[in-house]
Design an enzyme around this catalytic site. Structure first.
Site, PDB file in Angstrom:
ATOM      1  N   HIS A  72       0.847  -1.200   0.000  1.00 45.93           N
ATOM      2  CA  HIS A  72       0.000   0.000   0.000  1.00 45.93           C
ATOM      3  C   HIS A  72       0.880   1.246   0.000  1.00 45.93           C
ATOM      4  CE1 HIS A  72      -4.031  -1.773   1.622  1.00 45.93           C
ATOM      5  NE2 HIS A  72      -3.525  -2.481   0.635  1.00 45.93           N
ATOM      6  N   TYR A 201      -9.013   5.469   7.761  1.00 50.69           N
ATOM      7  CA  TYR A 201      -9.088   5.842   9.177  1.00 50.69           C
ATOM      8  C   TYR A 201     -10.171   6.917   9.313  1.00 50.69           C
ATOM      9  CZ  TYR A 201      -4.720   3.378  10.179  1.00 50.69           C
ATOM     10  OH  TYR A 201      -3.750   2.416  10.345  1.00 50.69           O
ATOM     11  N   PRO A 293      -3.387   0.501  18.965  1.00 53.63           N
ATOM     12  CA  PRO A 293      -3.167   0.017  17.591  1.00 53.63           C
ATOM     13  C   PRO A 293      -3.345   1.067  16.493  1.00 53.63           C
ATOM     14  CG  PRO A 293      -5.220  -0.869  18.485  1.00 53.63           C
ATOM     15  CD  PRO A 293      -4.559  -0.144  19.596  1.00 53.63           C
ATOM     16  N   LYS A 297       1.727   0.018  15.003  1.00 53.61           N
ATOM     17  CA  LYS A 297       3.159  -0.041  15.331  1.00 53.61           C
ATOM     18  C   LYS A 297       3.589  -1.247  16.175  1.00 53.61           C
ATOM     19  CE  LYS A 297       4.665   3.620  13.315  1.00 53.61           C
ATOM     20  NZ  LYS A 297       4.342   3.043  12.009  1.00 53.61           N
ATOM     21  N   TYR A 385       4.120   6.812   9.785  1.00 55.52           N
ATOM     22  CA  TYR A 385       3.300   5.630   9.495  1.00 55.52           C
ATOM     23  C   TYR A 385       4.112   4.549   8.794  1.00 55.52           C
ATOM     24  CZ  TYR A 385      -0.880   2.912   8.541  1.00 55.52           C
ATOM     25  OH  TYR A 385      -1.821   1.905   8.523  1.00 55.52           O
TER      26      TYR A 385
HETATM   27  P1  RFL Z   1       2.536 -11.692  21.760  1.00 51.61           P
HETATM   28  O1  RFL Z   1       2.005 -11.750  20.364  1.00 51.61           O
HETATM   29  O2  RFL Z   1       1.589 -11.316  22.832  1.00 51.61           O
HETATM   30  O3  RFL Z   1       3.196 -13.120  22.067  1.00 51.61           O
HETATM   31  C1  RFL Z   1       3.646 -13.461  23.361  1.00 51.61           C
HETATM   32  C2  RFL Z   1       3.634 -14.971  23.488  1.00 51.61           C
HETATM   33  O4  RFL Z   1       4.128 -15.340  24.774  1.00 51.61           O
HETATM   34  C3  RFL Z   1       3.288 -16.362  25.324  1.00 51.61           C
HETATM   35  N1  RFL Z   1       3.367 -16.341  26.795  1.00 51.61           N
HETATM   36  C4  RFL Z   1       4.020 -17.261  27.526  1.00 51.61           C
HETATM   37  N2  RFL Z   1       4.708 -18.351  27.174  1.00 51.61           N
HETATM   38  C5  RFL Z   1       5.264 -19.099  28.176  1.00 51.61           C
HETATM   39  N3  RFL Z   1       5.116 -18.796  29.486  1.00 51.61           N
HETATM   40  C6  RFL Z   1       4.419 -17.716  29.894  1.00 51.61           C
HETATM   41  N4  RFL Z   1       4.290 -17.426  31.199  1.00 51.61           N
HETATM   42  C7  RFL Z   1       3.847 -16.891  28.886  1.00 51.61           C
HETATM   43  N5  RFL Z   1       3.102 -15.748  28.918  1.00 51.61           N
HETATM   44  C8  RFL Z   1       2.825 -15.440  27.648  1.00 51.61           C
HETATM   45  C9  RFL Z   1       1.898 -16.020  24.792  1.00 51.61           C
HETATM   46  O5  RFL Z   1       1.008 -17.139  24.808  1.00 51.61           O
HETATM   47  C10 RFL Z   1       2.220 -15.540  23.380  1.00 51.61           C
HETATM   48  O6  RFL Z   1       2.177 -16.590  22.436  1.00 51.61           O
HETATM   49  O7  RFL Z   1       3.770 -10.682  21.855  1.00 51.61           O
HETATM   50  P2  RFL Z   1       4.925 -10.360  20.805  1.00 51.61           P
HETATM   51  O8  RFL Z   1       5.498 -11.624  20.226  1.00 51.61           O
HETATM   52  O9  RFL Z   1       5.823  -9.385  21.452  1.00 51.61           O
HETATM   53  O10 RFL Z   1       4.146  -9.661  19.561  1.00 51.61           O
HETATM   54  C11 RFL Z   1       3.542  -8.392  19.699  1.00 51.61           C
HETATM   55  C12 RFL Z   1       2.343  -8.262  18.752  1.00 51.61           C
HETATM   56  O11 RFL Z   1       1.507  -9.384  18.923  1.00 51.61           O
HETATM   57  C13 RFL Z   1       1.550  -6.963  18.982  1.00 51.61           C
HETATM   58  O12 RFL Z   1       2.420  -5.882  19.216  1.00 51.61           O
HETATM   59  C14 RFL Z   1       0.650  -6.583  17.780  1.00 51.61           C
HETATM   60  O13 RFL Z   1      -0.335  -7.547  17.575  1.00 51.61           O
HETATM   61  C15 RFL Z   1      -0.011  -5.201  17.998  1.00 51.61           C
HETATM   62  N6  RFL Z   1      -0.965  -4.846  16.934  1.00 51.61           N
HETATM   63  C16 RFL Z   1      -0.515  -4.309  15.735  1.00 51.61           C
HETATM   64  N7  RFL Z   1       0.806  -4.157  15.490  1.00 51.61           N
HETATM   65  C17 RFL Z   1       1.256  -3.704  14.276  1.00 51.61           C
HETATM   66  O14 RFL Z   1       2.468  -3.556  14.085  1.00 51.61           O
HETATM   67  N8  RFL Z   1       0.386  -3.397  13.239  1.00 51.61           N
HETATM   68  C18 RFL Z   1      -0.963  -3.531  13.394  1.00 51.61           C
HETATM   69  O15 RFL Z   1      -1.704  -3.301  12.431  1.00 51.61           O
HETATM   70  C19 RFL Z   1      -1.465  -3.965  14.694  1.00 51.61           C
HETATM   71  N9  RFL Z   1      -2.782  -4.111  14.903  1.00 51.61           N
HETATM   72  C20 RFL Z   1      -2.338  -5.001  17.140  1.00 51.61           C
HETATM   73  C21 RFL Z   1      -3.224  -4.619  16.096  1.00 51.61           C
HETATM   74  C22 RFL Z   1      -2.842  -5.535  18.335  1.00 51.61           C
HETATM   75  C23 RFL Z   1      -4.208  -5.687  18.507  1.00 51.61           C
HETATM   76  N10 RFL Z   1      -4.638  -6.270  19.732  1.00 51.61           N
HETATM   77  C24 RFL Z   1      -5.652  -7.244  19.828  1.00 51.61           C
HETATM   78  C25 RFL Z   1      -3.903  -6.029  20.921  1.00 51.61           C
HETATM   79  C26 RFL Z   1      -4.599  -4.748  16.253  1.00 51.61           C
HETATM   80  C27 RFL Z   1      -5.090  -5.252  17.462  1.00 51.61           C
HETATM   81  C28 RFL Z   1      -6.581  -5.324  17.601  1.00 51.61           C
HETATM   82  C1  PHB Z   2      -5.484  -4.328  11.200  1.00 51.48           C
HETATM   83  O1  PHB Z   2      -5.676  -4.605   9.993  1.00 51.48           O
HETATM   84  O2  PHB Z   2      -5.717  -5.145  12.088  1.00 51.48           O
HETATM   85  C2  PHB Z   2      -5.005  -2.977  11.572  1.00 51.48           C
HETATM   86  C3  PHB Z   2      -4.580  -2.116  10.574  1.00 51.48           C
HETATM   87  C4  PHB Z   2      -4.143  -0.841  10.915  1.00 51.48           C
HETATM   88  C5  PHB Z   2      -4.153  -0.451  12.233  1.00 51.48           C
HETATM   89  C6  PHB Z   2      -4.548  -1.325  13.238  1.00 51.48           C
HETATM   90  C7  PHB Z   2      -4.988  -2.603  12.897  1.00 51.48           C
HETATM   91  O3  PHB Z   2      -3.753   0.813  12.552  1.00 51.48           O
END
Ligand code: RFL
Ligand code: PHB
Length: 396
Positions: A72, A201, A293, A297, A385
Site C-alpha cells: 500500500h 481511518y 493500535p 506499530k 506511518y
Molecule cells: P505476543 O504476540 O503477545 O506473544 C507473546 C507470546 O508469549 C506467550 N506467553 C508465555 N509463554 C510461556 N510462558 C508464559 N508465562 C507466557 N506468557 C505469555 C503467549 O502465549 C504468546 O504466544 O507478543 P509479541 O510476540 O511481542 O508480539 C507483539 C504483537 O503481537 C503486537 O504488538 C501486535 O499484535 C499489535 N498490533 C498491531 N501491530 C502492528 O504492528 N500493526 C498492526 O496493524 C497492529 N494491529 C495489534 C493490532 C494488536 C491488537 N490487539 C488485539 C492487541 C490490532 C489489534 C486489535
Molecule cells: C489491522 O488490519 O488489524 C489494523 C490495521 C491498521 C491499524 C490497526 C490494525 O492501525
C-alpha cells in the site's frame, strides 16, 4: 537441557528472534504456554513496515509474504464527511507498507522453525526464570506434568504484556509508564471484499472507525466502543449498522457485509518499561511495551527490538564483546518512545474521549484539516506511518 538463548513466548517476537539467531548459528529453545493453534487463532496486526518486511527476508521466511502481501502506497483519512488521501509513497520518497496478517507471518515463522528441526516446547506450564542476575540463568517449566530445567546463557522475554518475564524483575529495578484509554476497539473479520483498496481511518461524531483488510477477499473492520461493552452484545448486524453510520456515502455504496469469522474487543493502552535489560534477561516486543493500535506499530516495534537484540547477541558470541547487549535497552527504547508518541498522538486525534465536549471535536477537525492541507503535516504523518529507519536519530 541446555541452550545458548532461552526464549519465552512463541509470538512474533520469540519466533523471529529464534529464526534470526538460527541463521547466525546461535542455538535457542522457545517455551510457549499455549498450543500453536491457539497462537495462530489470535487475530491481531495487519500492517508491516518496510523494516519488518526486510527482517522477514533476512530470516529467510519472506517468500509467501511477497507473493500474498498487498503493498500500500497510501491510506485515506475521513473526517467531517470528507475523504483525504495520505500519499505515503510520494511523501516519503517511495516507501510503502504491506498488508499481511500477523497470523500469516506467525505461521511462516512456525513452519520455518519446524522445518529446520528447532525446538519449541508448546504448552510449557509454570514457566519460571531464575538467576538472571548471574552468568548462569535457568528456566524451569512443566510439560505434561513433568518438571524440566533449561540452562542457558541468556533469557529473552518475548512473552507479551501478561508474561512472566517482566513480572519476575524486582520492582525497585524497573520503571513502568502507562496510560489506559477510556475505550476499546471492537474488531470484526469477514470473508468479504474490502470496502476500499487502501485503509480508511475515520474520525466521526459517533467515534473512530477503521476499514482494514487481510487480502482482496478478507476484510477487517474496527469500531471505537465504550470499555463497558461486551462482544456478545454486538450482533454482526449491529456492527455493520454502526459502521455505516461512521462512513461516508461512497464507502457505504461499496460496503459488502457478511457473517463475521471473528469478533473481539481489545482495550487500548500506552505502556513502556525502562530499562529492557536486567542482567542476562532482555525484554522484547509486547513484554516491554504496548502501543494503542491506531498507528499499526506494535508488531513492527517487536520486530525491531528483536533485530537490535539479535545484533547484540551475535556480537557477544562472534566477537566476544558485550558492547552490543549493553547498548540494546537504550537503542530499542529510543525507537519505542518515538512510536509510542506517534501512536498516542494519532489515537487522541482520531477518537472521541468521553470527557471531551464538542469543542475538542472541533479542535480535532481543525487539526486534521490543517494536516491534510500542509505538505509538512502530510509528510509527518506519512513518515511516521511507514516507520522511521532503524538508524533514525543516529545518523550525522
Ligand atoms: P505476543 O504476540 O503477545 O506473544 C507473546 C507470546 O508469549 C506467550 N506467553 C508465555 N509463554 C510461556 N510462558 C508464559 N508465562 C507466557 N506468557 C505469555 C503467549 O502465549 C504468546 O504466544 O507478543 P509479541 O510476540 O511481542 O508480539 C507483539 C504483537 O503481537 C503486537 O504488538 C501486535 O499484535 C499489535 N498490533 C498491531 N501491530 C502492528 O504492528 N500493526 C498492526 O496493524 C497492529 N494491529 C495489534 C493490532 C494488536 C491488537 N490487539 C488485539 C492487541 C490490532 C489489534 C486489535
Ligand atoms: C489491522 O488490519 O488489524 C489494523 C490495521 C491498521 C491499524 C490497526 C490494525 O492501525
Amino acid at each position: 537441557m541446555r541452550t545458548q538463548v532461552a526464549i519465552i513466548g512463541a509470538g512474533p517476537s520469540g519466533l523471529l528472534l529464534g529464526q534470526l539467531l538460527h541463521k547466525a548459528g546461535i542455538d535457542a529453545v522457545i517455551l510457549e504456554r499455549h498450543t500453536g493453534e491457539y497462537v495462530l487463532g489470535r487475530i491481531r496486526a495487519g500492517v508491516l513496515e518496510q523494516v519488518c518486511i526486510d527482517l522477514m527476508d533476512e530470516a529467510g521466511v519472506g517468500e509467501r509474504m511477497h507473493r500474498e502481501g498487498l503493498l500500500h502506497g497510501g491510506f485515506d483519512m475521513l473526517f467531517n464527511g470528507e475523504r483525504h488521501r495520505v500519499d505515503m509513497h510520494r511523501l516519503t520518497g517511495g516507501k510503502q507498507v504491506m498488508v499481511y496478517g500477523q497470523t500469516e507471518l506467525t505461521r511462516d515463522l512456525m513452519e520455518a522453525r519446524s522445518a529446520a528441526g528447532l525446538t519449541t516446547v508448546y504448552e510449557a506450564m509454570n514457566v519460571r526464570i531464575h538467576d538472571f542476575d548471574t552468568s548462569r540463568p535457568r528456566v524451569t517449566y512443566e510439560k505434561d506434568g513433568v518438571s524440566h530445567e533449561l540452562h542457558c546463557d541468556f533469557i529473552a522475554g518475548c512473552d507479551g504484556f501478561h508474561g512472566v518475564c517482566r513480572a519476575s524483575v524486582p520492582r525497585h529495578a524497573i520503571r513502568e509508564y502507562e496510560k489506559v484509554y477510556p475505550f476499546g476497539w471492537l474488531g470484526l473479520l469477514s470473508d468479504t471484499p474490502p470496502v476500499h483498496h487502501e485503509l480508511i481511518y475515520v474520525n466521526s461524531d459517533r467515534g473512530f472507525a477503521l476499514c482494514s483488510q487481510r487480502s482482496k477477499t478478507r476484510s477487517r473492520y474496527y469500531l471505537q466502543v465504550p470499555l463497558t461493552d461486551k462482544v456478545d452484545h454486538w450482533s454482526d448486524e449491529a456492527f455493520w449498522q454502526e459502521l455505516r453510520l461512521r462512513l461516508d456515502e461512497e464507502a457505504n455504496d461499496k460496503l459488502v457485509t457478511g457473517p463475521s469469522i471473528e469478533k473481539s474487543i481489545a482495550p487500548l493502552r500506552s505502556f513502556v518499561t525502562e530499562p529492557l535489560r536486567f542482567g542476562r534477561l532482555f525484554l522484547a516486543g509486547d513484554a516491554g511495551h504496548i502501543v494503542p493500535p491506531t498507528g499499526a506499530k506494535g508488531l513492527n516495534l517487536a520486530a525491531t527490538d528483536v533485530k537490535y537484540l539479535c545484533n547484540g547477541l551475535i556480537e557477544y558470541y562472534r566477537d566476544k564483546s558485550e558492547a552490543g547487549i549493553d547498548r540494546y535497552s537504550a537503542l530499542a527504547l529510543k525507537r519505542i518512545w518515538r512510536a509510542e508518541r506517534f501512536s498516542w498522538w494519532f489515537t487522541q486525534l482520531m477518537h472521541r474521549f468521553p470527557d471531551d465536549g464538542p469543542i475538542v471535536a472541533k479542535f480535532q477537525q481543525a487539526e486534521l484539516d490543517y494536516l491534510m492541507h500542509s505538505e509538512a503535516g502530510l509528510r509527518t504523518i506519512a513518515e511516521n506511518y511507514v516507520g522511521l529507519p532503524l538508524d533514525f536519530g543516529q545518523r550525522a
